[in-house]
Design a protein around this motif. Structure first.
Motif, PDB file in Angstrom:
ATOM      1  N   MET A  53       0.856  -1.188   0.000  1.00 36.81           N
ATOM      2  CA  MET A  53       0.000   0.000   0.000  1.00 36.81           C
ATOM      3  C   MET A  53       0.893   1.239   0.000  1.00 36.81           C
ATOM      4  O   MET A  53       1.928   1.271   0.655  1.00 36.81           O
ATOM      5  N   VAL A  54       0.487   2.247  -0.769  1.00 38.59           N
ATOM      6  CA  VAL A  54       1.272   3.465  -0.877  1.00 38.59           C
ATOM      7  C   VAL A  54       0.385   4.640  -0.507  1.00 38.59           C
ATOM      8  O   VAL A  54      -0.739   4.756  -0.977  1.00 38.59           O
ATOM      9  N   ILE A  55       0.899   5.489   0.367  1.00 38.01           N
ATOM     10  CA  ILE A  55       0.174   6.697   0.750  1.00 38.01           C
ATOM     11  C   ILE A  55       0.774   7.859  -0.014  1.00 38.01           C
ATOM     12  O   ILE A  55       1.980   8.117   0.099  1.00 38.01           O
ATOM     13  N   VAL A  56      -0.030   8.560  -0.789  1.00 37.06           N
ATOM     14  CA  VAL A  56       0.432   9.740  -1.507  1.00 37.06           C
ATOM     15  C   VAL A  56      -0.018  10.967  -0.726  1.00 37.06           C
ATOM     16  O   VAL A  56      -1.213  11.172  -0.524  1.00 37.06           O
ATOM     17  N   MET A  57       0.941  11.771  -0.268  1.00 36.76           N
ATOM     18  CA  MET A  57       0.594  12.971   0.479  1.00 36.76           C
ATOM     19  C   MET A  57       0.231  14.095  -0.503  1.00 36.76           C
ATOM     20  O   MET A  57       0.718  14.129  -1.634  1.00 36.76           O
ATOM     21  N   ALA A  58      -0.597  15.032  -0.081  1.00 36.08           N
ATOM     22  CA  ALA A  58      -0.952  16.194  -0.907  1.00 36.08           C
ATOM     23  C   ALA A  58       0.283  17.077  -1.075  1.00 36.08           C
ATOM     24  O   ALA A  58       1.205  17.019  -0.250  1.00 36.08           O
ATOM     25  N   PRO A  59       0.308  17.894  -2.133  1.00 34.35           N
ATOM     26  CA  PRO A  59       1.492  18.730  -2.377  1.00 34.35           C
ATOM     27  C   PRO A  59       1.923  19.548  -1.168  1.00 34.35           C
ATOM     28  O   PRO A  59       3.104  19.600  -0.865  1.00 34.35           O
ATOM     29  N   GLY A  60       0.992  20.139  -0.453  1.00 31.88           N
ATOM     30  CA  GLY A  60       1.407  20.991   0.655  1.00 31.88           C
ATOM     31  C   GLY A  60       1.458  20.302   2.010  1.00 31.88           C
ATOM     32  O   GLY A  60       1.440  20.967   3.035  1.00 31.88           O
ATOM     33  N   ALA A  61       1.511  18.973   2.038  1.00 35.60           N
ATOM     34  CA  ALA A  61       1.473  18.267   3.322  1.00 35.60           C
ATOM     35  C   ALA A  61       2.655  18.665   4.210  1.00 35.60           C
ATOM     36  O   ALA A  61       3.794  18.770   3.736  1.00 35.60           O
ATOM     37  N   THR A  62       2.372  18.844   5.488  1.00 30.78           N
ATOM     38  CA  THR A  62       3.433  19.251   6.411  1.00 30.78           C
ATOM     39  C   THR A  62       4.180  18.028   6.954  1.00 30.78           C
ATOM     40  O   THR A  62       3.701  16.902   6.868  1.00 30.78           O
TER      41      THR A  62
END
Lengths: 345, 345, 345, 345
Positions: free
Chosen positions: A1-10
């Motif tokens: 499983m792969v989690i893709v973070m949003a562009p502005g994720a902190t």
């Protein structure tokens, strides 16, 4: 499983994902890109699903990598399975090509017997026939019910052909199983999970039609419902999917045969009658099914299509059946298959 | 009904059609064109269906003219119906806009009560919540069953909100009906005809979700199955159909609302949560549903979406609910509707 | 970008992937799971696409993470854009709601002027009208060509309404641009890339209809083709997608409005006439479009629909237009929009 | 054509329909039913289309009976056509099976020659190869243009294989026709009517791919656009349609082959490479195509798929080509076809 973070994720958001995964006993590998960070998870995927990672702040997408089915998957079961039907053990599997034929609906003893004899003459080794008919309209013929099952059993006694018939209600599963050799789950019940579990429990071979809007993955998940109850005698049946094309009743997804064979060890047959909905398409589609590598086909035949109570326009008549028998004889060996014959008890 | 003959149809073939129709008590009007002949039939359409005209030689096509549903049709019932739910008789119908809200799945008494209070605060007058959850995977959370029904009943006692909950098996219909105020038929059971008949027999209001690949006509035929058992307290629920678009879980067919209103007297509500599958789409889609003329909406709420056992990513939280309440307050009056309130016993 | 290795991938195969990526200047992060290994790539994604990683032995899948469009993406351009049309600079953008109306096809000066006056009376500030009509049949009316453009220009002079009209051929782009204020790309040309580039080069505002089977992502890629030529004055137009439902000509994907607004800074308008294909659906669908947050709508009007040469059954008449004007007046302010008015030169 | 009146249509409304039809020189046959009246029209259908009958008051529906295409229809042209390609006149038609193979995109002289030699060795008699590549992304490789055409011509000189290549712009039709033996219209241009007319005018054989969301009827209408310009050397190409299934790039509609053969005299080939989008599916789908009765197939081959600039994952390599050659040799004769060979000038 792969989690893709949003562009502005902190960083804090990324850390929250990692913490939740590691707390659940998994490992998290972080790849920080210029615009996005992705987190690869290693461990028990089923447990990860329960973590609701997609709802965490900063998470843009969760990409599943492994297939969600197990028992029916080919991953841990590379050899193709053979399902044996009836007392005479008619095989459906990788070495044979099985012709299943009979009337869409059982109407009378005579019609059913005549259809079975037509089927036999064409080389069929299993008899199909509907006693419980799910119909879009409540005003259409709904089948003879138990009386239809009795007729099928009588015709089996007369012809030796094991019987495949549909069950539409959990309450009828025992009754149908007491007459039939193989239970069919129809396209409208492809995600009727309690029915799937009930046919899993009863332990007889099952023919599982693809839902008319099921993906191949969902179809295999439906099979997993049956398998999970300890019944692995499952044959998949591709019967066309719903698309915008109107020239045919459904669009036969012929590629589903090799795709399903690649993903699962279960046998797969094709229904050229209900996919096309037109008699003139049954033989060409059957030829395609044999050539693409299907383990069998299931077709409608009727001695008098013009008076059939159900789906007359697609039922094969004698001349079609001869063409079909020729197709099986000529094409099946080119797919390294012999016509399926009963193995005997 | 119109019979279109094939270009080369002979006079004898045309006569055979006429004979079969008139023998069955119908009338046949013949229009002979240069390349084709068409035969218009007048009389009892249901009887014509049984004639299998499409299988007669020389017949190219049979075109149905009248709609196949009757009890749910607006043709003989031009006034729109109102369905009343629960002891307090919450209306769903042409003069009101009904907000139905609650958790996708009942998990605990606390979570359910908290969700119900969020729903109440937003103006909901019916509580949704799943005790039996049909899931694509047998390994996913399947609901609490009867214990979930008990929780719903307890929350109803606490909040006064009548309860809408799904039933997935004929064997459970009585049980579910003994707790619930309205029975929901889910998208995967949209053509589970025995279940439709069973909820028709039980006589409680039914919310009938559209099958994810059902045409509007098939959906109304499914409603006809319920109606035929004497139960006309049916509310249709548009929840999106399956298409090639991947950005949303399903494609909300917003035009289905006016189309169904034109064809049927039944109320119709919209499910913006399951169609989009994304929290950020729920309020915009709800606004579209109100403006297009829906009789209500049904939405997922959860006090803690990040730990929800089912569909957390689409559950509304407090701030969304305030936006939703504003939308109902502002937009519903512009569709000549007032927010639905219990009428009392 | 994430590379998913097949279950049985060898270390050598994994190394080959890493080598190819690092040779191209990227970084590769490896996550080894029990059954599968995944490799996360960091660096220039466009370069990775050229590496053909999916064809390497042992690679099961390549999952793209970032969006493939740039210039039209909201990622680096968070503020929504406004496009101004015509000498009088009619805005289409986040603060306004723009009504575009006119005849499907220009037939005569009188019909076009009359339709424009109907449009004006309803509050339209842009005039639509087809001079080049792409028709499924070569035997159908194909439009008046340049003579139609001249009529549109004359009606603009008379009414002050800037003109939106379709261009179907690269060879006509200059001609159409010399008459029109905004060029429309129709659904059948949604992936006619040379035409997209040509309207990008000409520099006039473009209305880009969604292809009837385009995903939202493909639609934005089509917009990227225009943008890449230096023209960012693009308005997206949702006009329905092709599905199995037959009650409407296409299925209006109302969720495409908030989805596209989330992904792109371009304005988006809705075409309720061509999606439904029925006059009685135009006002309800327009209401849905306003409420969901569209930046405008584009509708067919005709003074005499019963003699229209194109799509008469969906053209609005006077009474519909009054209902539409009311809808704009009442609903647009609730979406924080004012009716769009020309700003003047 | 049949006009279905609405349930409450008045006699005056029915008379208005009849008057309009008879004024236009047609005949109207009226069938009055209990709930509805239908009017059958006899005469010039094209003229009826211009009458806008659907917009008349009281008209519920207009049902078209005859097919809208003429020149490509089998109705007046029962014998199947053969199209001959190149100076050596390679046939595509009812007696032969034609293998068309080559690289998706022309990249270098060496790669193209090597691919052509692979194709030749497998029994191909026509070479495919793209010089103009329509790509969803403006950032993807768009083909070598005229230089690619020159390479194809050089490889033809070397191997003797006539060349099939795509044209995407009206402005390029003459250029492409000066190099190629057969012009291909791709799926994205399936309704680019000006391009269809241009390849109709140029008079070279055309391969017309089905639009990814075109019905079979629309596809034949697109062929009619070419035929209407005097060019009947058209070969249809089924390449998959867009559905909800994600396991394959498109869903190969294998039934389209017999359906199109039934409706049209044009030959039809199948593209198993672009429909499945996976190398492992190409041979099974090719086998299905031969068995169902296709007149040929068109497949991607590449000497080094792992470095292909376009669609490497679906390109066949040597071992696949041997399996494909075997399939053609064994299966084509069972469909009464011989492998297509050049007839010479």
């Amino acid at each position: 499983m792969v989690i893709v973070m949003a562009p502005g994720a902190t960083d804090a958001q990324i850390d929250a994902v990692i913490t939740r995964v590691t707390t659940a006993g998994g490992e998290a590998f972080v790849s920080r890109g210029d615009t996005r960070t992705i987190v690869g998870l290693v461990g028990d995927v089923d447990k990860f699903h329960g973590l609701n990672l997609r709802t965490l702040p900063g998470v843009a997408e969760v990409v599943r990598i492994s297939t969600p089915f197990k028992l029916v998957s080919r991953q841990h079961h590379p050899d193709m399975s053979t399902v044996y039907v009836g007392e005479t053990r008619v095989p459906i599997g990788p070495d044979t090509f099985t012709l299943i034929a009979g009337p869409c609906a059982v109407e009378t003893p005579e019609q059913t017997l005549e259809a079975a004899q037509m089927a036999l003459a064409a080389g069929a080794t299993l008899l199909r026939g509907g006693a419980f008919k799910p119909r879009s309209s409540p005003y259409a013929f709904q089948g003879l019910g138990e009386r239809g099952l009795q007729i099928l059993a009588d015709v089996r006694a007369e012809t030796g052909l094991p019987v495949v018939t549909e069950v539409v209600d959990v309450a009828d599963v025992e009754l149908v199983a007491s007459y039939a050799d193989m239970l069919q789950i129809g396209t409208r019940n492809a995600q009727n999970f309690t029915l799937l579990q009930a046919v899993g429990d009863i332990g007889k071979p099952v023919m599982l039609k693809r839902g008319m809007s099921s993906t191949i993955e969902e179809w295999l998940m439906a099979a997993e419902y049956i398998a999970q109850r300890g019944n692995l005698d499952i044959v998949l049946c591709e019967r066309g999917i719903r698309t915008f094309e109107k020239a045919t009743r459904n669009t036969l997804d012929i590629a589903a045969v090799p795709v399903a064979h690649d993903l699962s060890h279960l046998p797969i047959v094709v229904d050229p009658s209900h996919s096309g909905g037109r008699r003139d398409l049954v033989v060409p589609l059957s030829r395609a099914a044999i050539a693409v590598g299907a383990d069998g086909i299931i077709v409608d035949v009727h001695p008098h299509p013009e008076s059939a109570l159900c789906d007359g326009p697609q039922a094969l008549v004698d001349s079609d059946l001869r063409a079909l028998a020729t197709a099986v004889r000529q094409l099946a060996p080119l797919s390294d298959r012999r016509p399926a014959a009963p193995l005997g008890r």
